[in-house]
Each structure stands twice: as structure tokens, then as C-alpha cells.
Design a protein around this motif. Sequence first.
Motif, PDB file in Angstrom:
ATOM      1  N   LEU A  60      -1.237 -14.554 -26.311  1.00  0.00           N
ATOM      2  CA  LEU A  60      -2.444 -14.063 -27.242  1.00  0.00           C
ATOM      3  C   LEU A  60      -1.845 -13.409 -28.315  1.00  0.00           C
ATOM      4  O   LEU A  60      -2.583 -12.950 -29.311  1.00  0.00           O
ATOM      5  CB  LEU A  60      -3.199 -12.791 -26.213  1.00  0.00           C
ATOM      6  CG  LEU A  60      -4.343 -13.249 -25.341  1.00  0.00           C
ATOM      7  CD1 LEU A  60      -4.652 -12.119 -24.549  1.00  0.00           C
ATOM      8  CD2 LEU A  60      -5.400 -13.771 -26.388  1.00  0.00           C
ATOM      9  N   CYS A  61      -0.670 -12.911 -28.239  1.00  0.00           N
ATOM     10  CA  CYS A  61      -0.198 -11.830 -29.436  1.00  0.00           C
ATOM     11  C   CYS A  61       0.759 -12.665 -30.251  1.00  0.00           C
ATOM     12  O   CYS A  61       0.937 -12.587 -31.513  1.00  0.00           O
ATOM     13  CB  CYS A  61       0.224 -10.672 -29.136  1.00  0.00           C
ATOM     14  SG  CYS A  61      -0.723  -9.913 -27.764  1.00  0.00           S
ATOM     15  N   CYS A  64       0.515 -14.844 -33.712  1.00  0.00           N
ATOM     16  CA  CYS A  64       0.305 -14.131 -34.775  1.00  0.00           C
ATOM     17  C   CYS A  64       1.298 -13.378 -35.170  1.00  0.00           C
ATOM     18  O   CYS A  64       1.826 -13.280 -36.420  1.00  0.00           O
ATOM     19  CB  CYS A  64      -0.945 -13.484 -34.828  1.00  0.00           C
ATOM     20  SG  CYS A  64      -2.597 -14.736 -34.953  1.00  0.00           S
ATOM     21  N   HIS A  65       1.872 -12.459 -34.165  1.00  0.00           N
ATOM     22  CA  HIS A  65       2.687 -11.349 -34.421  1.00  0.00           C
ATOM     23  C   HIS A  65       4.213 -11.911 -34.560  1.00  0.00           C
ATOM     24  O   HIS A  65       5.322 -11.107 -35.047  1.00  0.00           O
ATOM     25  CB  HIS A  65       2.655 -10.413 -33.543  1.00  0.00           C
ATOM     26  CG  HIS A  65       1.408  -9.479 -33.959  1.00  0.00           C
ATOM     27  ND1 HIS A  65       1.046  -8.397 -35.080  1.00  0.00           N
ATOM     28  CD2 HIS A  65       0.071  -9.788 -33.409  1.00  0.00           C
ATOM     29  CE1 HIS A  65       0.057  -7.924 -35.164  1.00  0.00           C
ATOM     30  NE2 HIS A  65      -0.734  -8.448 -34.132  1.00  0.00           N
ATOM     31  N   ILE A  88      -4.067 -12.743 -45.275  1.00  0.00           N
ATOM     32  CA  ILE A  88      -3.545 -12.034 -44.198  1.00  0.00           C
ATOM     33  C   ILE A  88      -2.277 -11.787 -43.716  1.00  0.00           C
ATOM     34  O   ILE A  88      -1.865 -12.833 -43.654  1.00  0.00           O
ATOM     35  CB  ILE A  88      -4.644 -12.473 -42.937  1.00  0.00           C
ATOM     36  CG1 ILE A  88      -6.016 -13.080 -43.741  1.00  0.00           C
ATOM     37  CG2 ILE A  88      -4.899 -11.659 -41.783  1.00  0.00           C
ATOM     38  CD1 ILE A  88      -7.185 -11.938 -43.665  1.00  0.00           C
ATOM     39  N   TYR A  89      -2.129 -10.765 -43.247  1.00  0.00           N
ATOM     40  CA  TYR A  89      -0.657 -10.495 -42.672  1.00  0.00           C
ATOM     41  C   TYR A  89      -0.847  -9.905 -41.327  1.00  0.00           C
ATOM     42  O   TYR A  89      -1.476  -8.794 -41.350  1.00  0.00           O
ATOM     43  CB  TYR A  89       0.196  -9.534 -43.798  1.00  0.00           C
ATOM     44  CG  TYR A  89       0.399 -10.276 -45.039  1.00  0.00           C
ATOM     45  CD1 TYR A  89       1.517 -11.037 -45.316  1.00  0.00           C
ATOM     46  CD2 TYR A  89      -0.381 -10.259 -46.027  1.00  0.00           C
ATOM     47  CE1 TYR A  89       2.016 -11.621 -46.435  1.00  0.00           C
ATOM     48  CE2 TYR A  89      -0.064 -10.668 -47.474  1.00  0.00           C
ATOM     49  CZ  TYR A  89       0.993 -11.472 -47.597  1.00  0.00           C
ATOM     50  OH  TYR A  89       1.196 -12.005 -48.774  1.00  0.00           O
ATOM     51  N   GLN A  91       0.785  -7.558 -38.370  1.00  0.00           N
ATOM     52  CA  GLN A  91       1.721  -6.293 -38.616  1.00  0.00           C
ATOM     53  C   GLN A  91       2.830  -6.189 -37.549  1.00  0.00           C
ATOM     54  O   GLN A  91       2.659  -6.920 -36.610  1.00  0.00           O
ATOM     55  CB  GLN A  91       0.891  -4.929 -38.445  1.00  0.00           C
ATOM     56  CG  GLN A  91      -0.316  -5.172 -39.616  1.00  0.00           C
ATOM     57  CD  GLN A  91       0.057  -4.887 -40.931  1.00  0.00           C
ATOM     58  OE1 GLN A  91       0.560  -4.079 -41.406  1.00  0.00           O
ATOM     59  NE2 GLN A  91      -0.157  -6.017 -41.782  1.00  0.00           N
ATOM     60  N   ILE A  93       4.632  -4.750 -34.664  1.00  0.00           N
ATOM     61  CA  ILE A  93       4.094  -4.067 -33.724  1.00  0.00           C
ATOM     62  C   ILE A  93       5.200  -4.067 -32.517  1.00  0.00           C
ATOM     63  O   ILE A  93       5.275  -3.614 -31.413  1.00  0.00           O
ATOM     64  CB  ILE A  93       2.988  -4.747 -32.950  1.00  0.00           C
ATOM     65  CG1 ILE A  93       3.056  -6.225 -32.334  1.00  0.00           C
ATOM     66  CG2 ILE A  93       1.849  -4.797 -33.526  1.00  0.00           C
ATOM     67  CD1 ILE A  93       2.075  -6.664 -31.345  1.00  0.00           C
ATOM     68  N   LEU A 112      -7.965  -0.016 -30.246  1.00  0.00           N
ATOM     69  CA  LEU A 112      -7.734  -1.003 -31.188  1.00  0.00           C
ATOM     70  C   LEU A 112      -8.192  -2.294 -30.543  1.00  0.00           C
ATOM     71  O   LEU A 112      -8.869  -2.986 -31.113  1.00  0.00           O
ATOM     72  CB  LEU A 112      -6.450  -1.003 -31.961  1.00  0.00           C
ATOM     73  CG  LEU A 112      -6.177  -2.308 -32.832  1.00  0.00           C
ATOM     74  CD1 LEU A 112      -7.080  -2.358 -34.094  1.00  0.00           C
ATOM     75  CD2 LEU A 112      -4.724  -2.243 -33.210  1.00  0.00           C
ATOM     76  N   LYS A 118      -8.603   0.552 -36.113  1.00  0.00           N
ATOM     77  CA  LYS A 118      -7.225   1.205 -35.786  1.00  0.00           C
ATOM     78  C   LYS A 118      -7.162   2.337 -35.970  1.00  0.00           C
ATOM     79  O   LYS A 118      -8.192   3.217 -36.482  1.00  0.00           O
ATOM     80  CB  LYS A 118      -6.604   0.636 -37.472  1.00  0.00           C
ATOM     81  CG  LYS A 118      -6.241  -0.745 -37.251  1.00  0.00           C
ATOM     82  CD  LYS A 118      -5.613  -1.455 -38.456  1.00  0.00           C
ATOM     83  CE  LYS A 118      -6.422  -1.426 -39.744  1.00  0.00           C
ATOM     84  NZ  LYS A 118      -5.623  -2.121 -40.807  1.00  0.00           N
ATOM     85  N   PRO A 125     -10.108  -6.558 -39.737  1.00  0.00           N
ATOM     86  CA  PRO A 125     -10.978  -7.835 -40.024  1.00  0.00           C
ATOM     87  C   PRO A 125     -10.578  -8.803 -39.098  1.00  0.00           C
ATOM     88  O   PRO A 125      -9.681  -8.631 -38.029  1.00  0.00           O
ATOM     89  CB  PRO A 125     -10.743  -8.071 -41.527  1.00  0.00           C
ATOM     90  CG  PRO A 125      -9.407  -7.389 -41.886  1.00  0.00           C
ATOM     91  CD  PRO A 125      -9.256  -6.092 -40.758  1.00  0.00           C
ATOM     92  N   TYR A 127      -9.263 -11.555 -38.392  1.00  0.00           N
ATOM     93  CA  TYR A 127      -7.899 -12.234 -37.730  1.00  0.00           C
ATOM     94  C   TYR A 127      -7.032 -11.359 -36.752  1.00  0.00           C
ATOM     95  O   TYR A 127      -6.016 -11.675 -36.645  1.00  0.00           O
ATOM     96  CB  TYR A 127      -7.140 -12.521 -39.042  1.00  0.00           C
ATOM     97  CG  TYR A 127      -7.119 -13.869 -39.053  1.00  0.00           C
ATOM     98  CD1 TYR A 127      -8.463 -14.681 -39.320  1.00  0.00           C
ATOM     99  CD2 TYR A 127      -6.045 -14.841 -38.388  1.00  0.00           C
ATOM    100  CE1 TYR A 127      -8.688 -16.098 -39.182  1.00  0.00           C
ATOM    101  CE2 TYR A 127      -6.365 -16.181 -38.371  1.00  0.00           C
ATOM    102  CZ  TYR A 127      -7.630 -16.962 -38.506  1.00  0.00           C
ATOM    103  OH  TYR A 127      -7.804 -18.258 -38.463  1.00  0.00           O
ATOM    104  N   MET A 128      -7.876 -10.491 -36.130  1.00  0.00           N
ATOM    105  CA  MET A 128      -7.078  -9.588 -35.228  1.00  0.00           C
ATOM    106  C   MET A 128      -7.722  -9.823 -33.919  1.00  0.00           C
ATOM    107  O   MET A 128      -8.867  -9.693 -33.773  1.00  0.00           O
ATOM    108  CB  MET A 128      -6.814  -8.234 -35.541  1.00  0.00           C
ATOM    109  CG  MET A 128      -6.432  -7.288 -34.625  1.00  0.00           C
ATOM    110  SD  MET A 128      -4.762  -7.658 -33.841  1.00  0.00           S
ATOM    111  CE  MET A 128      -4.855  -6.536 -32.467  1.00  0.00           C
ATOM    112  N   ALA A 129      -6.797 -10.066 -32.672  1.00  0.00           N
ATOM    113  CA  ALA A 129      -7.648 -10.303 -31.408  1.00  0.00           C
ATOM    114  C   ALA A 129      -8.478  -9.226 -31.138  1.00  0.00           C
ATOM    115  O   ALA A 129      -8.206  -8.009 -31.602  1.00  0.00           O
ATOM    116  CB  ALA A 129      -6.597 -10.573 -30.443  1.00  0.00           C
ATOM    117  N   PRO A 163      -2.264  -6.492 -45.497  1.00  0.00           N
ATOM    118  CA  PRO A 163      -3.510  -7.556 -45.917  1.00  0.00           C
ATOM    119  C   PRO A 163      -4.487  -7.468 -47.101  1.00  0.00           C
ATOM    120  O   PRO A 163      -4.411  -6.299 -47.444  1.00  0.00           O
ATOM    121  CB  PRO A 163      -4.121  -7.598 -44.441  1.00  0.00           C
ATOM    122  CG  PRO A 163      -3.576  -6.750 -43.422  1.00  0.00           C
ATOM    123  CD  PRO A 163      -2.735  -5.793 -44.295  1.00  0.00           C
TER     124      PRO A 163
END
Length: 318
Positions: A60-61, A64-65, A88-89, A91, A93, A112, A118, A125, A127-129, A163
Motif C-alpha cells: 500500500l505505501c 509511492c514512497h 506530485i512528490y 514524501q 516517511i 492523516l 496532514k 491531494p 495522490y495520497m492513500a 508537491p
Amino acid sequence: MKKGLKILGVSIVFIVLLIGIVIIFISANGIPSYEVEKIDFKVNNSPEAIARGEKLALMLCASCHLNHQTNKLTGQKMMDAPPEFGEIYSQNITHDKTYGIGDWTDGELVYLLRTGIKRDGQYSPPYMAKLPHMADEDMNAIIAFLRSDHPMVKADPTPDIPPKPSLLTKILCRVAFKPLPLPTETIPLPNEDDTMELGKYLAHNLDCFSCHSADFKTSDFLNPELSEGYFGGGNKPLDLQGRVMLTSNLTPDKETGIGNWTKEDFVNALKYGQKKGEKALTYPMLPYPQLTDHEAGAIFEYLQTIPPIKNKVERSIY
Ligand code: HEC
Ligand code: HEC
């Protein structure tokens, strides 16, 4: 007659001006902020929770991360984000206190992941789960993993790149994308023996539905089944070269969906990216080897029961 035209002309100028002002306002003010509710949550980091969290976070993470230079969850440019959303970037974590989440509280992380807000109040926005339906125990497991000494989350001072959301994203974050409400009751884990319940839980919480429905803009995270073209495919994520990769129709339609697939075909496609007699599945459809055959099979069983949608999607092969 002339007077009517004049009124019309003035009205049009007025409306255009008004739209201009609204756009300037949104463009300058960016993505809206919301009040942050402090929640009292202390992670339980038993070895079982960490192991379960690792499995969930890899599915799940990490997509992207995970940064392939650092081999840690330090974030990267999201090459598969539709360019209309801006640059989009994801971050950092890792445990790093400056760039990572070392100084976030467990409660801020849960807030979050549940709502999309956040800790500074800004809405994150599209693009974050967002995981409004994830069982409390799975949520705990993800946080336990983020706090663990797994090499992927060890402190790494790679700076975040903020982003740069597009005007469209900023507008959508005011009219369409809204924070999700915090669940008011505990959410239990699905019953492992109830195939339908387990399959639906995974199909929704592993985000299969948002890629495999019509469009990210009409994905409904609160009520996945109300997403436009639920599992009918045709959404347009990009590959790492920025080319559109149409998503497949996973409804039980016999001609255009997976109505004629066997469970074995499905499990092989999902866990290993294999398709009989065809090129293997490619990015952004990453294999899910972490799933057990029972879990992958449960997703198949569930998908066979949803309403069929006739939508022929040609595979994007480059
Ligand atoms: C589809 C891509 C994607 C997925 C999947 C994803 N994230 Fe993110 N994440 C992002 C992006 C993009 C941001 C930056 C959002 C922003 O700054 O508004 C972000 C931001 C964050 C932040 C805030 C960090 C900060 O310093 O502001 C945390 C924490 C986070 N993600 C945790 C997770 C966890 C845990 C998972 C898995 C359950 C996850 N993310 C899954 C893309 C993703
Ligand atoms: C990031 C977007 C994304 C996510 C998340 C995603 N998929 Fe996919 N999926 C795709 C794309 C794109 C393809 C087509 C890939 C290709 O043609 O090589 C695909 C193809 C497939 C296929 C092959 C279907 C066919 O007709 O060939 C199956 C099965 C599948 N996905 C199941 C799933 C399941 C189940 C999940 C959740 C566990 C999931 N996918 C999550 C984007 C995604």
C-alpha cells in the motif's frame, strides 16, 4: 432589442470577471486547510503487528514512497500521476525527525491516513492513500511497521520536495475532493473464512477499485461501490515513461471483463503478473506476491459477484 443585448453583454463580462477572480483566489490560496482533531492513539508494536504492517505497507505505501536510490521510504516524484494533477512528490516517511515522520505522533499518522488531513491541517491531494474503511488492527499494524527498525524506515535525511499541485487539483480540492470523516466506531478485521467479506475488504482497502474504475477524479473512497464505472476499467494511470496504461475491466462481464477467467488465472495475474499466452502485466500494475492464495482468491470470488459492466479496454502495450 438593443437594450437586451447590452444587458447580455454586461452580464457576460461580469461572469467572466467573476470566474477570473475565483481562479486567481484559488490559484493563490492553494489547497484548503482544515482543523486537525487531536486523537489519542498509542501504537501497539507487537512482532505480529509489525509483520502484518510490513506486508500491508509493501502493498500500500511502498509503490509511492519507496525511493530506489535510497532503498528506503524517502519519497520520489510520482511519475504515474496524471500530469493534469501537477507535479506530485511523495514524501520522506522514514524515522528522520526533520524530513521524515520521526516527530509525528501516532495519532497524527492515523488522522492523516483516515481523513487525508496532514498534521498542519492541509488536505493532502488525490495522490495520497486514504483508508477510511481499514480495520483498526490493520491501521495499527501499518503504524507499528513505520515505527519499527525495518531497513526501509530507518532514519534517512533525504529532503522532501514539496508537491506542485496544478490549478485543476486546487479547484478539485475545493469542490470535489474533501477530507473523509474519522470513523466513529471501531472497524473489525474481516472474517478470514468469509470469502466474500475478505475479498471485498481487500479489493477496497488495497485500492484496487480506484485504479480499476473509470477515473481517479470520480473514485469514491467513502463508498467505493459508488465510484463511476466501479471496476469497469478504463482509468488512465501512467507508466514510468509517462505513457497512458489503461486499466483492465475486472467486472464479471464475459466478453470485456473477467467473467470467463478461472481463479487460477486471476491469482497468477495478481500475485505474479502472469497472463497465459500474453506479455506479463507491467507498471503500474505491480505484482502482489505478499497476498496468500486464499486472499487473492477471495478478491476473485468477490469480483465475480459485482455488477458486470460492458467496457472493452484494449491493453496498452508499448
Ligand atoms: C499513490 C501514492 C501514495 C500512496 C499509495 C501512499 N502515499 Fe503517502 N503520500 C503520497 C504523496 C504524493 C504525499 C504528499 C502529499 C502532500 O504533501 O500533500 C504523501 C504524504 C504522506 C505523508 C505525509 C508526510 C509529510 O511529511 O507530510 C505520510 C505520513 C504518508 N504519506 C504515509 C503513507 C503511508 C503510511 C502509506 C501507506 C498506507 C502511504 N503514504 C501511501 C503518496 C502516496
Ligand atoms: C496503480 C493502479 C493499479 C492498482 C492499484 C491496481 N491495478 Fe490492476 N491493473 C492496472 C493496470 C494499468 C493494468 C493493466 C496492466 C497491463 O496491461 O500490463 C492492471 C491489470 C490487472 C489485471 C489483469 C487483467 C487483465 O484483463 O489482463 C488484474 C487481474 C488486476 N489488475 C487486478 C488488480 C487487483 C486485484 C488490484 C488490487 C489488489 C489491482 N489490480 C490494483 C492498474 C492497477
